[in-house]
Design a protein around this motif. Structure first.
Motif, PDB file in Angstrom:
ATOM      1  N   ASP A 110     -30.236  28.288  35.168  1.00 41.36           N
ATOM      2  CA  ASP A 110     -29.660  28.093  36.490  1.00 41.36           C
ATOM      3  C   ASP A 110     -29.926  26.688  37.023  1.00 41.36           C
ATOM      4  O   ASP A 110     -30.851  26.002  36.590  1.00 41.36           O
ATOM      5  N   ASP A 111     -29.086  26.276  37.995  1.00 41.10           N
ATOM      6  CA  ASP A 111     -29.205  24.947  38.596  1.00 41.10           C
ATOM      7  C   ASP A 111     -29.252  23.868  37.521  1.00 41.10           C
ATOM      8  O   ASP A 111     -30.064  22.931  37.568  1.00 41.10           O
ATOM      9  N   PHE A 112     -28.372  24.019  36.552  1.00 38.48           N
ATOM     10  CA  PHE A 112     -28.328  23.094  35.414  1.00 38.48           C
ATOM     11  C   PHE A 112     -27.939  21.698  35.890  1.00 38.48           C
ATOM     12  O   PHE A 112     -26.942  21.512  36.590  1.00 38.48           O
ATOM     13  N   ASN A 113     -28.729  20.699  35.468  1.00 38.16           N
ATOM     14  CA  ASN A 113     -28.510  19.325  35.907  1.00 38.16           C
ATOM     15  C   ASN A 113     -27.402  18.639  35.125  1.00 38.16           C
ATOM     16  O   ASN A 113     -26.613  17.874  35.672  1.00 38.16           O
ATOM     17  N   ALA A 114     -27.337  18.895  33.829  1.00 38.24           N
ATOM     18  CA  ALA A 114     -26.272  18.393  32.950  1.00 38.24           C
ATOM     19  C   ALA A 114     -26.365  16.898  32.642  1.00 38.24           C
ATOM     20  O   ALA A 114     -25.515  16.353  31.952  1.00 38.24           O
ATOM     21  N   GLU A 121     -34.032  24.906  24.589  1.00 35.74           N
ATOM     22  CA  GLU A 121     -33.045  24.847  23.514  1.00 35.74           C
ATOM     23  C   GLU A 121     -32.347  26.182  23.278  1.00 35.74           C
ATOM     24  O   GLU A 121     -31.290  26.233  22.649  1.00 35.74           O
ATOM     25  N   GLY A 122     -32.903  27.256  23.825  1.00 35.34           N
ATOM     26  CA  GLY A 122     -32.279  28.566  23.668  1.00 35.34           C
ATOM     27  C   GLY A 122     -31.186  28.852  24.685  1.00 35.34           C
ATOM     28  O   GLY A 122     -30.571  29.922  24.672  1.00 35.34           O
ATOM     29  N   ALA A 123     -30.932  27.877  25.554  1.00 35.87           N
ATOM     30  CA  ALA A 123     -29.920  28.077  26.600  1.00 35.87           C
ATOM     31  C   ALA A 123     -28.529  28.248  26.004  1.00 35.87           C
ATOM     32  O   ALA A 123     -28.081  27.429  25.200  1.00 35.87           O
ATOM     33  N   ARG A 124     -27.862  29.313  26.396  1.00 39.41           N
ATOM     34  CA  ARG A 124     -26.480  29.569  25.967  1.00 39.41           C
ATOM     35  C   ARG A 124     -25.547  29.767  27.162  1.00 39.41           C
ATOM     36  O   ARG A 124     -24.332  29.660  27.024  1.00 39.41           O
ATOM     37  N   ASN A 125     -26.154  30.072  28.318  1.00 36.78           N
ATOM     38  CA  ASN A 125     -25.383  30.348  29.531  1.00 36.78           C
ATOM     39  C   ASN A 125     -25.910  29.456  30.651  1.00 36.78           C
ATOM     40  O   ASN A 125     -27.123  29.356  30.858  1.00 36.78           O
ATOM     41  N   LEU A 126     -25.003  28.824  31.380  1.00 36.70           N
ATOM     42  CA  LEU A 126     -25.382  27.847  32.386  1.00 36.70           C
ATOM     43  C   LEU A 126     -24.913  28.261  33.773  1.00 36.70           C
ATOM     44  O   LEU A 126     -23.823  28.817  33.933  1.00 36.70           O
ATOM     45  N   GLY A 127     -25.734  27.963  34.778  1.00 32.04           N
ATOM     46  CA  GLY A 127     -25.362  28.152  36.172  1.00 32.04           C
ATOM     47  C   GLY A 127     -25.379  26.810  36.870  1.00 32.04           C
ATOM     48  O   GLY A 127     -26.366  26.072  36.782  1.00 32.04           O
ATOM     49  N   VAL A 128     -24.297  26.475  37.555  1.00 29.56           N
ATOM     50  CA  VAL A 128     -24.154  25.153  38.170  1.00 29.56           C
ATOM     51  C   VAL A 128     -23.776  25.296  39.636  1.00 29.56           C
ATOM     52  O   VAL A 128     -22.871  26.065  39.984  1.00 29.56           O
ATOM     53  N   ASP A 129     -24.474  24.535  40.497  1.00 29.52           N
ATOM     54  CA  ASP A 129     -24.145  24.522  41.918  1.00 29.52           C
ATOM     55  C   ASP A 129     -22.907  23.647  42.117  1.00 29.52           C
ATOM     56  O   ASP A 129     -22.929  22.445  41.863  1.00 29.52           O
ATOM     57  N   CYS A 130     -21.823  24.283  42.581  1.00 29.83           N
ATOM     58  CA  CYS A 130     -20.544  23.571  42.726  1.00 29.83           C
ATOM     59  C   CYS A 130     -20.090  23.519  44.177  1.00 29.83           C
ATOM     60  O   CYS A 130     -18.891  23.491  44.464  1.00 29.83           O
ATOM     61  N   HIS A 131     -21.027  23.513  45.093  1.00 30.73           N
ATOM     62  CA  HIS A 131     -20.669  23.542  46.516  1.00 30.73           C
ATOM     63  C   HIS A 131     -19.826  22.331  46.921  1.00 30.73           C
ATOM     64  O   HIS A 131     -18.816  22.477  47.630  1.00 30.73           O
ATOM     65  N   ALA A 132     -20.223  21.134  46.479  1.00 31.69           N
ATOM     66  CA  ALA A 132     -19.528  19.922  46.885  1.00 31.69           C
ATOM     67  C   ALA A 132     -18.414  19.533  45.927  1.00 31.69           C
ATOM     68  O   ALA A 132     -17.370  19.022  46.336  1.00 31.69           O
ATOM     69  N   ALA A 133     -18.646  19.773  44.632  1.00 36.35           N
ATOM     70  CA  ALA A 133     -17.671  19.381  43.609  1.00 36.35           C
ATOM     71  C   ALA A 133     -18.085  19.992  42.281  1.00 36.35           C
ATOM     72  O   ALA A 133     -19.212  20.488  42.125  1.00 36.35           O
ATOM     73  N   ILE A 134     -17.181  19.962  41.312  1.00 38.66           N
ATOM     74  CA  ILE A 134     -17.513  20.370  39.951  1.00 38.66           C
ATOM     75  C   ILE A 134     -18.102  19.138  39.255  1.00 38.66           C
ATOM     76  O   ILE A 134     -17.381  18.156  39.039  1.00 38.66           O
ATOM     77  N   TRP A 141     -20.781  20.092  28.314  1.00 34.57           N
ATOM     78  CA  TRP A 141     -21.684  21.184  27.964  1.00 34.57           C
ATOM     79  C   TRP A 141     -20.953  22.526  27.948  1.00 34.57           C
ATOM     80  O   TRP A 141     -21.245  23.388  27.111  1.00 34.57           O
ATOM     81  N   LEU A 142     -19.999  22.715  28.838  1.00 36.41           N
ATOM     82  CA  LEU A 142     -19.231  23.953  28.836  1.00 36.41           C
ATOM     83  C   LEU A 142     -18.421  24.076  27.552  1.00 36.41           C
ATOM     84  O   LEU A 142     -18.242  25.171  27.012  1.00 36.41           O
ATOM     85  N   GLY A 143     -17.919  22.943  27.070  1.00 33.94           N
ATOM     86  CA  GLY A 143     -17.180  22.945  25.810  1.00 33.94           C
ATOM     87  C   GLY A 143     -18.091  23.185  24.622  1.00 33.94           C
ATOM     88  O   GLY A 143     -17.750  23.917  23.691  1.00 33.94           O
ATOM     89  N   ARG A 144     -19.278  22.585  24.658  1.00 37.48           N
ATOM     90  CA  ARG A 144     -20.225  22.731  23.548  1.00 37.48           C
ATOM     91  C   ARG A 144     -20.757  24.156  23.468  1.00 37.48           C
ATOM     92  O   ARG A 144     -20.979  24.685  22.373  1.00 37.48           O
ATOM     93  N   LEU A 145     -20.988  24.761  24.611  1.00 41.78           N
ATOM     94  CA  LEU A 145     -21.475  26.147  24.670  1.00 41.78           C
ATOM     95  C   LEU A 145     -20.329  27.058  25.112  1.00 41.78           C
ATOM     96  O   LEU A 145     -20.452  27.850  26.047  1.00 41.78           O
ATOM     97  N   HIS A 146     -19.218  26.961  24.434  1.00 44.09           N
ATOM     98  CA  HIS A 146     -17.981  27.609  24.892  1.00 44.09           C
ATOM     99  C   HIS A 146     -18.027  29.133  24.864  1.00 44.09           C
ATOM    100  O   HIS A 146     -17.212  29.786  25.493  1.00 44.09           O
ATOM    101  N   VAL A 165     -12.265  27.047  37.218  1.00 44.91           N
ATOM    102  CA  VAL A 165     -11.577  27.767  36.145  1.00 44.91           C
ATOM    103  C   VAL A 165     -11.068  26.770  35.101  1.00 44.91           C
ATOM    104  O   VAL A 165     -11.230  26.978  33.892  1.00 44.91           O
ATOM    105  N   GLU A 166     -10.466  25.689  35.569  1.00 42.68           N
ATOM    106  CA  GLU A 166      -9.951  24.670  34.655  1.00 42.68           C
ATOM    107  C   GLU A 166     -11.063  24.022  33.841  1.00 42.68           C
ATOM    108  O   GLU A 166     -10.866  23.652  32.680  1.00 42.68           O
ATOM    109  N   ALA A 167     -12.251  23.898  34.431  1.00 36.24           N
ATOM    110  CA  ALA A 167     -13.384  23.276  33.737  1.00 36.24           C
ATOM    111  C   ALA A 167     -13.953  24.168  32.648  1.00 36.24           C
ATOM    112  O   ALA A 167     -14.636  23.682  31.740  1.00 36.24           O
ATOM    113  N   GLY A 168     -13.708  25.482  32.738  1.00 36.06           N
ATOM    114  CA  GLY A 168     -14.188  26.385  31.702  1.00 36.06           C
ATOM    115  C   GLY A 168     -15.228  27.388  32.149  1.00 36.06           C
ATOM    116  O   GLY A 168     -15.801  28.109  31.318  1.00 36.06           O
ATOM    117  N   PHE A 169     -15.484  27.478  33.450  1.00 29.85           N
ATOM    118  CA  PHE A 169     -16.436  28.478  33.933  1.00 29.85           C
ATOM    119  C   PHE A 169     -15.827  29.872  33.814  1.00 29.85           C
ATOM    120  O   PHE A 169     -14.659  30.088  34.137  1.00 29.85           O
TER     121      PHE A 169
END
Length: 396
Positions: A110-114, A121-134, A141-146, A165-169
Protein backbone atom coordinates in the motif's frame (compact mmCIF):
# COMPACT_ATOMS: atom_id res chain seq x y z
CA UNK A 1 -24.56 -10.65 25.33
CA UNK A 2 -23.62 -8.01 22.75
CA UNK A 3 -20.07 -6.75 23.12
CA UNK A 4 -19.21 -3.08 22.88
CA UNK A 5 -17.35 -3.54 19.61
CA UNK A 6 -15.47 -0.84 17.82
CA UNK A 7 -17.00 0.43 14.61
CA UNK A 8 -15.44 0.40 11.18
CA UNK A 9 -16.60 1.77 7.86
CA UNK A 10 -16.52 -0.14 4.58
CA UNK A 11 -15.63 1.61 1.33
CA UNK A 12 -16.74 -0.08 -1.90
CA UNK A 13 -13.99 -1.18 -4.28
CA UNK A 14 -15.20 -1.43 -7.87
CA UNK A 15 -13.84 -2.65 -11.19
CA UNK A 16 -13.86 -0.70 -14.45
CA UNK A 17 -17.50 -1.68 -15.08
CA UNK A 18 -18.47 -0.38 -11.63
CA UNK A 19 -19.25 -3.83 -10.28
CA UNK A 20 -18.49 -4.49 -6.62
CA UNK A 21 -15.21 -6.40 -6.23
CA UNK A 22 -14.14 -5.81 -2.64
CA UNK A 23 -14.75 -3.80 0.50
CA UNK A 24 -12.00 -1.66 1.99
CA UNK A 25 -12.38 -1.82 5.76
CA UNK A 26 -11.37 1.32 7.63
CA UNK A 27 -11.02 1.00 11.40
CA UNK A 28 -9.16 4.27 11.93
CA UNK A 29 -6.42 3.95 14.56
CA UNK A 30 -7.97 0.89 16.22
CA UNK A 31 -5.36 -1.57 17.63
CA UNK A 32 -4.58 -4.48 15.31
CA UNK A 33 -5.73 -7.04 17.87
CA UNK A 34 -9.16 -5.43 18.11
CA UNK A 35 -9.38 -5.23 14.31
CA UNK A 36 -8.88 -8.98 13.95
CA UNK A 37 -11.37 -9.63 16.76
CA UNK A 38 -13.96 -7.72 14.72
CA UNK A 39 -12.98 -9.59 11.55
CA UNK A 40 -13.53 -12.91 13.34
CA UNK A 41 -16.92 -11.68 14.51
CA UNK A 42 -17.79 -10.71 10.94
CA UNK A 43 -16.77 -14.16 9.75
CA UNK A 44 -19.00 -15.74 12.39
CA UNK A 45 -21.78 -13.41 11.21
CA UNK A 46 -21.45 -14.95 7.72
CA UNK A 47 -19.92 -11.80 6.25
CA UNK A 48 -17.93 -13.79 3.70
CA UNK A 49 -20.66 -16.28 2.79
CA UNK A 50 -23.30 -13.55 2.41
CA UNK A 51 -20.96 -11.43 0.29
CA UNK A 52 -19.43 -14.13 -1.89
CA UNK A 53 -17.12 -13.68 -3.79
CA UNK A 54 -16.32 -10.17 -2.49
CA UNK A 55 -12.84 -9.67 -1.01
CA UNK A 56 -12.09 -7.73 2.17
CA UNK A 57 -9.18 -5.28 2.19
CA UNK A 58 -7.72 -4.52 5.62
CA UNK A 59 -5.00 -1.94 6.19
CA UNK A 60 -2.38 -3.15 8.67
CA UNK A 61 0.53 -1.02 9.84
CA UNK A 62 1.96 -3.45 12.41
CA UNK A 63 2.45 -6.81 10.70
CA UNK A 64 3.88 -8.31 13.90
CA UNK A 65 0.40 -8.11 15.49
CA UNK A 66 -1.32 -10.22 12.83
CA UNK A 67 -2.19 -13.68 14.25
CA UNK A 68 0.20 -16.28 12.85
CA UNK A 69 -2.68 -18.78 12.57
CA UNK A 70 -4.78 -16.40 10.49
CA UNK A 71 -5.93 -19.26 8.27
CA UNK A 72 -7.78 -20.83 11.22
CA UNK A 73 -9.65 -17.62 11.95
CA UNK A 74 -10.64 -16.23 8.56
CA UNK A 75 -11.22 -17.47 4.99
CA UNK A 76 -7.80 -16.24 3.90
CA UNK A 77 -8.53 -16.51 0.17
CA UNK A 78 -10.98 -13.63 0.61
CA UNK A 79 -8.67 -11.40 2.69
CA UNK A 80 -6.20 -8.84 1.37
CA UNK A 81 -3.71 -7.34 3.81
CA UNK A 82 -2.85 -3.77 2.79
CA UNK A 83 0.58 -3.06 4.26
CA UNK A 84 2.14 0.41 3.77
CA UNK A 85 5.36 0.19 1.79
CA UNK A 86 7.25 2.16 4.44
CA UNK A 87 6.68 -0.69 6.90
CA UNK A 88 7.95 -3.64 4.84
CA UNK A 89 11.68 -2.97 4.60
CA UNK A 90 12.36 -4.92 7.81
CA UNK A 91 13.46 -8.54 7.17
CA UNK A 92 11.29 -9.94 9.96
CA UNK A 93 8.23 -8.20 8.48
CA UNK A 94 9.04 -9.66 5.08
CA UNK A 95 9.31 -13.16 6.55
CA UNK A 96 5.88 -12.79 8.13
CA UNK A 97 4.39 -11.51 4.88
CA UNK A 98 5.88 -14.48 3.08
CA UNK A 99 4.26 -16.74 5.68
CA UNK A 100 0.84 -15.16 5.20
CA UNK A 101 1.21 -15.38 1.42
CA UNK A 102 1.92 -19.09 1.79
CA UNK A 103 -1.39 -19.44 3.67
CA UNK A 104 -3.24 -17.99 0.69
CA UNK A 105 -3.61 -14.41 1.95
CA UNK A 106 -3.25 -11.69 -0.70
CA UNK A 107 -0.76 -9.01 0.33
CA UNK A 108 -1.07 -5.56 -1.22
CA UNK A 109 1.87 -3.14 -0.97
CA UNK A 110 0.00 0.00 0.00
CA UNK A 111 0.93 3.66 -0.51
CA UNK A 112 3.37 2.54 -3.18
CA UNK A 113 5.86 5.29 -4.02
CA UNK A 114 6.85 3.94 -7.46
CA UNK A 115 10.07 6.00 -7.58
CA UNK A 116 12.19 2.94 -6.97
CA UNK A 117 12.02 -0.86 -6.65
CA UNK A 118 9.29 -2.06 -4.27
CA UNK A 119 10.64 -2.36 -0.73
CA UNK A 120 9.53 -6.01 -0.69
CA UNK A 121 10.47 -8.24 -3.57
CA UNK A 122 7.40 -10.39 -2.97
CA UNK A 123 5.08 -7.54 -3.91
CA UNK A 124 2.60 -8.51 -6.63
CA UNK A 125 -0.28 -6.15 -5.82
CA UNK A 126 0.05 -2.39 -5.43
CA UNK A 127 -2.07 0.30 -3.77
CA UNK A 128 -1.57 3.88 -4.92
CA UNK A 129 -3.01 7.13 -3.57
CA UNK A 130 -4.57 8.83 -6.60
CA UNK A 131 -6.38 11.71 -4.92
CA UNK A 132 -4.60 14.45 -6.89
CA UNK A 133 -3.53 12.56 -10.01
CA UNK A 134 -2.48 9.17 -11.36
CA UNK A 135 1.29 9.15 -10.68
CA UNK A 136 3.10 8.86 -14.00
CA UNK A 137 5.88 6.76 -12.49
CA UNK A 138 3.45 4.02 -11.40
CA UNK A 139 2.35 3.02 -14.90
CA UNK A 140 5.50 0.97 -15.77
CA UNK A 141 5.05 -1.01 -12.55
CA UNK A 142 1.42 -1.78 -13.39
CA UNK A 143 2.60 -3.16 -16.72
CA UNK A 144 5.43 -5.15 -15.14
CA UNK A 145 3.10 -6.64 -12.52
CA UNK A 146 0.19 -6.94 -14.93
CA UNK A 147 -1.36 -9.98 -13.22
CA UNK A 148 -1.75 -8.15 -9.90
CA UNK A 149 -4.91 -6.69 -8.40
CA UNK A 150 -3.77 -3.07 -8.19
CA UNK A 151 -5.81 -0.54 -6.21
CA UNK A 152 -6.25 3.12 -7.16
CA UNK A 153 -7.54 4.66 -3.93
CA UNK A 154 -8.89 8.06 -2.94
CA UNK A 155 -10.04 8.75 -6.51
CA UNK A 156 -11.79 12.09 -6.18
CA UNK A 157 -13.41 12.60 -9.59
CA UNK A 158 -14.89 10.78 -12.56
CA UNK A 159 -11.98 11.98 -14.69
CA UNK A 160 -9.42 10.39 -12.36
CA UNK A 161 -11.47 7.18 -12.25
CA UNK A 162 -11.36 6.94 -16.05
CA UNK A 163 -7.62 7.65 -16.05
CA UNK A 164 -7.05 4.94 -13.44
CA UNK A 165 -8.79 2.36 -15.63
CA UNK A 166 -6.70 3.42 -18.63
CA UNK A 167 -3.52 3.15 -16.53
CA UNK A 168 -4.28 -0.48 -15.71
CA UNK A 169 -5.72 -0.42 -12.19
CA UNK A 170 -8.11 -3.33 -11.52
CA UNK A 171 -9.59 -1.99 -8.27
CA UNK A 172 -11.04 1.53 -7.90
CA UNK A 173 -11.99 3.29 -4.66
CA UNK A 174 -12.80 6.82 -3.58
CA UNK A 175 -15.48 9.49 -3.78
CA UNK A 176 -15.41 9.81 -7.57
CA UNK A 177 -19.03 8.68 -7.81
CA UNK A 178 -20.12 11.83 -5.98
CA UNK A 179 -18.34 14.04 -8.51
CA UNK A 180 -19.83 12.91 -11.84
CA UNK A 181 -18.96 14.51 -15.19
CA UNK A 182 -20.84 17.58 -16.34
CA UNK A 183 -22.41 15.49 -19.12
CA UNK A 184 -24.77 14.03 -16.50
CA UNK A 185 -26.69 17.31 -16.69
CA UNK A 186 -27.39 16.67 -20.35
CA UNK A 187 -29.12 13.37 -19.68
CA UNK A 188 -32.07 12.22 -21.77
CA UNK A 189 -34.85 14.47 -20.44
CA UNK A 190 -37.62 12.36 -22.00
CA UNK A 191 -36.32 9.19 -20.34
CA UNK A 192 -36.18 10.96 -16.98
CA UNK A 193 -39.72 12.24 -17.42
CA UNK A 194 -41.02 8.74 -18.23
CA UNK A 195 -39.29 7.22 -15.21
CA UNK A 196 -40.64 9.86 -12.83
CA UNK A 197 -44.13 9.41 -14.32
CA UNK A 198 -43.85 5.63 -13.92
CA UNK A 199 -42.86 6.08 -10.27
CA UNK A 200 -45.91 8.28 -9.79
CA UNK A 201 -48.20 5.70 -11.42
CA UNK A 202 -46.82 2.87 -9.27
CA UNK A 203 -47.15 4.98 -6.12
CA UNK A 204 -50.87 5.51 -6.77
CA UNK A 205 -51.36 1.88 -7.77
CA UNK A 206 -52.36 2.66 -11.35
CA UNK A 207 -53.65 -0.06 -13.66
CA UNK A 208 -51.07 -2.20 -15.46
CA UNK A 209 -52.36 -0.89 -18.79
CA UNK A 210 -51.13 2.63 -17.93
CA UNK A 211 -47.71 1.27 -16.97
CA UNK A 212 -47.48 -0.79 -20.15
CA UNK A 213 -48.10 2.26 -22.33
CA UNK A 214 -45.12 4.09 -20.85
CA UNK A 215 -42.84 1.07 -21.10
CA UNK A 216 -43.74 0.70 -24.78
CA UNK A 217 -42.51 4.25 -25.44
CA UNK A 218 -38.95 3.42 -24.40
CA UNK A 219 -37.05 0.50 -25.96
CA UNK A 220 -34.22 0.57 -23.41
CA UNK A 221 -36.62 0.74 -20.49
CA UNK A 222 -38.58 -2.21 -21.91
CA UNK A 223 -35.38 -4.20 -22.30
CA UNK A 224 -34.39 -3.50 -18.68
CA UNK A 225 -37.81 -4.65 -17.45
CA UNK A 226 -37.60 -7.99 -19.26
CA UNK A 227 -33.96 -8.45 -18.26
CA UNK A 228 -34.87 -7.89 -14.63
CA UNK A 229 -37.72 -10.41 -14.49
CA UNK A 230 -35.50 -12.94 -16.28
CA UNK A 231 -32.56 -12.48 -13.87
CA UNK A 232 -31.33 -15.06 -11.39
CA UNK A 233 -32.57 -12.85 -8.55
CA UNK A 234 -36.16 -13.70 -9.46
CA UNK A 235 -35.47 -17.23 -10.73
CA UNK A 236 -38.41 -17.13 -13.11
CA UNK A 237 -39.10 -20.40 -14.90
CA UNK A 238 -41.94 -18.96 -16.99
CA UNK A 239 -41.10 -17.39 -20.34
CA UNK A 240 -42.29 -13.80 -20.31
CA UNK A 241 -44.38 -12.88 -23.35
CA UNK A 242 -45.97 -9.52 -22.50
CA UNK A 243 -45.43 -6.30 -20.58
CA UNK A 244 -48.38 -7.04 -18.31
CA UNK A 245 -46.99 -10.45 -17.43
CA UNK A 246 -43.56 -8.95 -16.69
CA UNK A 247 -45.09 -6.30 -14.41
CA UNK A 248 -47.20 -8.88 -12.55
CA UNK A 249 -44.28 -11.27 -12.11
CA UNK A 250 -42.15 -8.50 -10.68
CA UNK A 251 -44.79 -7.06 -8.37
CA UNK A 252 -45.54 -3.42 -7.67
CA UNK A 253 -43.19 -3.08 -4.70
CA UNK A 254 -40.15 -4.46 -6.53
CA UNK A 255 -41.10 -2.54 -9.67
CA UNK A 256 -41.06 0.70 -7.71
CA UNK A 257 -37.61 -0.05 -6.29
CA UNK A 258 -36.08 -1.00 -9.59
CA UNK A 259 -37.53 2.08 -11.28
CA UNK A 260 -35.76 4.13 -8.61
CA UNK A 261 -32.53 2.34 -9.49
CA UNK A 262 -33.11 2.89 -13.20
CA UNK A 263 -33.11 6.64 -12.59
CA UNK A 264 -29.38 6.19 -12.04
CA UNK A 265 -28.88 3.59 -14.76
CA UNK A 266 -30.30 5.80 -17.51
CA UNK A 267 -28.40 8.99 -16.73
CA UNK A 268 -24.81 8.06 -17.52
CA UNK A 269 -22.75 6.65 -20.35
CA UNK A 270 -19.99 4.68 -18.69
CA UNK A 271 -18.63 2.68 -21.58
CA UNK A 272 -21.05 -0.18 -21.05
CA UNK A 273 -20.61 -0.14 -17.28
CA UNK A 274 -22.88 1.01 -14.49
CA UNK A 275 -23.25 4.61 -13.43
CA UNK A 276 -20.88 4.88 -10.40
CA UNK A 277 -23.72 6.54 -8.47
CA UNK A 278 -25.96 3.47 -8.79
CA UNK A 279 -24.15 1.15 -6.33
CA UNK A 280 -23.72 4.03 -3.88
CA UNK A 281 -27.45 4.85 -4.04
CA UNK A 282 -28.32 1.16 -3.77
CA UNK A 283 -26.16 0.87 -0.66
CA UNK A 284 -27.82 3.85 0.99
CA UNK A 285 -31.30 2.58 0.15
CA UNK A 286 -30.68 -0.95 1.37
CA UNK A 287 -28.88 0.17 4.54
CA UNK A 288 -31.71 2.58 5.37
CA UNK A 289 -34.18 -0.26 4.97
CA UNK A 290 -32.09 -2.67 7.06
CA UNK A 291 -31.82 -0.15 9.91
CA UNK A 292 -35.55 0.52 9.76
CA UNK A 293 -36.15 -3.23 9.97
CA UNK A 294 -33.98 -3.42 13.12
CA UNK A 295 -36.11 -0.64 14.56
CA UNK A 296 -39.27 -2.69 13.98
CA UNK A 297 -40.57 -0.69 11.02
CA UNK A 298 -43.64 -1.88 9.12
CA UNK A 299 -43.86 -2.39 5.36
CA UNK A 300 -44.70 1.24 4.59
CA UNK A 301 -41.92 2.51 6.86
CA UNK A 302 -39.42 0.15 5.20
CA UNK A 303 -40.40 1.45 1.76
CA UNK A 304 -40.09 5.02 3.01
CA UNK A 305 -36.60 4.42 4.43
CA UNK A 306 -35.52 2.74 1.21
CA UNK A 307 -36.78 5.71 -0.83
CA UNK A 308 -34.91 8.23 1.34
CA UNK A 309 -31.64 6.40 0.75
CA UNK A 310 -32.24 5.99 -2.96
CA UNK A 311 -33.25 9.60 -3.59
CA UNK A 312 -30.45 11.12 -1.48
CA UNK A 313 -28.10 11.25 -4.48
CA UNK A 314 -30.47 12.66 -7.10
CA UNK A 315 -28.80 16.07 -6.83
CA UNK A 316 -25.49 14.51 -7.86
CA UNK A 317 -27.23 12.60 -10.62
CA UNK A 318 -28.99 15.52 -12.27
CA UNK A 319 -26.59 18.32 -11.31
CA UNK A 320 -29.40 20.37 -9.74
CA UNK A 321 -30.35 21.21 -6.13
CA UNK A 322 -32.10 18.30 -4.43
CA UNK A 323 -35.15 20.40 -3.55
CA UNK A 324 -35.61 21.20 -7.23
CA UNK A 325 -35.24 17.56 -8.34
CA UNK A 326 -37.68 16.30 -5.70
CA UNK A 327 -40.34 18.96 -6.32
CA UNK A 328 -42.40 17.00 -8.92
CA UNK A 329 -42.44 13.79 -6.84
CA UNK A 330 -44.96 15.00 -4.22
CA UNK A 331 -43.15 13.22 -1.37
CA UNK A 332 -44.32 12.95 2.23
CA UNK A 333 -43.12 15.72 4.58
CA UNK A 334 -41.07 13.28 6.70
CA UNK A 335 -39.22 12.13 3.59
CA UNK A 336 -38.53 15.66 2.41
CA UNK A 337 -37.35 16.76 5.86
CA UNK A 338 -34.95 13.81 6.02
CA UNK A 339 -33.57 14.43 2.54
CA UNK A 340 -33.32 18.22 2.69
CA UNK A 341 -32.58 18.85 6.37
CA UNK A 342 -31.59 15.46 7.86
CA UNK A 343 -34.23 16.01 10.51
CA UNK A 344 -36.35 13.45 12.31
CA UNK A 345 -35.49 9.79 12.80
CA UNK A 346 -35.16 9.21 9.06
CA UNK A 347 -32.77 12.14 8.83
CA UNK A 348 -30.54 10.78 11.58
CA UNK A 349 -30.50 7.38 9.89
CA UNK A 350 -29.55 9.02 6.59
CA UNK A 351 -26.73 10.91 8.31
CA UNK A 352 -25.34 7.60 9.60
CA UNK A 353 -25.81 5.85 6.27
CA UNK A 354 -23.95 8.58 4.38
CA UNK A 355 -20.91 7.98 6.59
CA UNK A 356 -20.93 4.16 6.53
CA UNK A 357 -19.18 3.83 3.14
CA UNK A 358 -16.72 6.70 3.58
CA UNK A 359 -13.44 7.17 5.48
CA UNK A 360 -13.61 6.28 9.17
CA UNK A 361 -12.50 9.78 10.17
CA UNK A 362 -15.95 11.11 9.24
CA UNK A 363 -17.94 8.51 11.19
CA UNK A 364 -20.00 9.82 14.12
CA UNK A 365 -20.40 7.14 16.79
CA UNK A 366 -23.05 9.14 18.63
CA UNK A 367 -25.47 8.55 15.75
CA UNK A 368 -25.68 4.85 16.62
CA UNK A 369 -26.99 5.68 20.08
CA UNK A 370 -29.37 8.33 18.78
CA UNK A 371 -31.12 5.88 16.46
CA UNK A 372 -30.90 2.97 18.93
CA UNK A 373 -28.59 0.75 16.90
CA UNK A 374 -26.08 -1.56 18.60
CA UNK A 375 -22.66 -2.22 17.01
CA UNK A 376 -23.49 -5.84 16.14
CA UNK A 377 -26.77 -4.70 14.56
CA UNK A 378 -24.91 -2.05 12.58
CA UNK A 379 -22.56 -4.64 11.12
CA UNK A 380 -25.45 -6.94 10.24
CA UNK A 381 -27.20 -4.08 8.44
CA UNK A 382 -24.04 -3.19 6.50
CA UNK A 383 -23.60 -6.82 5.41
CA UNK A 384 -27.23 -6.99 4.24
CA UNK A 385 -26.89 -3.72 2.33
CA UNK A 386 -23.73 -4.73 0.49
CA UNK A 387 -25.22 -8.14 -0.32
CA UNK A 388 -27.99 -6.33 -2.17
CA UNK A 389 -25.52 -3.99 -3.89
CA UNK A 390 -23.60 -7.06 -5.05
CA UNK A 391 -26.82 -8.52 -6.48
CA UNK A 392 -27.71 -5.24 -8.19
CA UNK A 393 -24.28 -5.03 -9.83
CA UNK A 394 -24.75 -8.50 -11.26
CA UNK A 395 -28.33 -8.03 -12.46
CA UNK A 396 -28.21 -4.56 -14.03
Amino acid sequence: MTQNRGIGTFLPVMNGKQQLQALQADFGDMPVGEVFSILQFLNESEFFSRLSPISLLVKISDVAQIPVDLDTRLPVARVTLCVPEMHVSDKDVQLRLKHFSSLGVTVLLDDFNASYEPAWEGARNLGVDCHAAIPVQVKPWLGRLHTGMHLAKNLSSATLQEQAVEAGFKWLAGDYAFNPPASNKAADASARTRLLKLLGLVARDAESRELEELFKQDTTLSFMLFKLVSSAAFAQTVRVSSFGQAINLLGRRQLQRWLQLLLYARQHDNGGGLNPLMPRAAFRASLMEAICHKQGGNKDQLDCAFMVGMFSLLDKLFGNPLAEVLQPLNLHTDVLDALLHKSGQLGKCLDLVERADRAHAGFDMTLLGEIGLKPDEYYDCVISAYAWVNQVCQDM
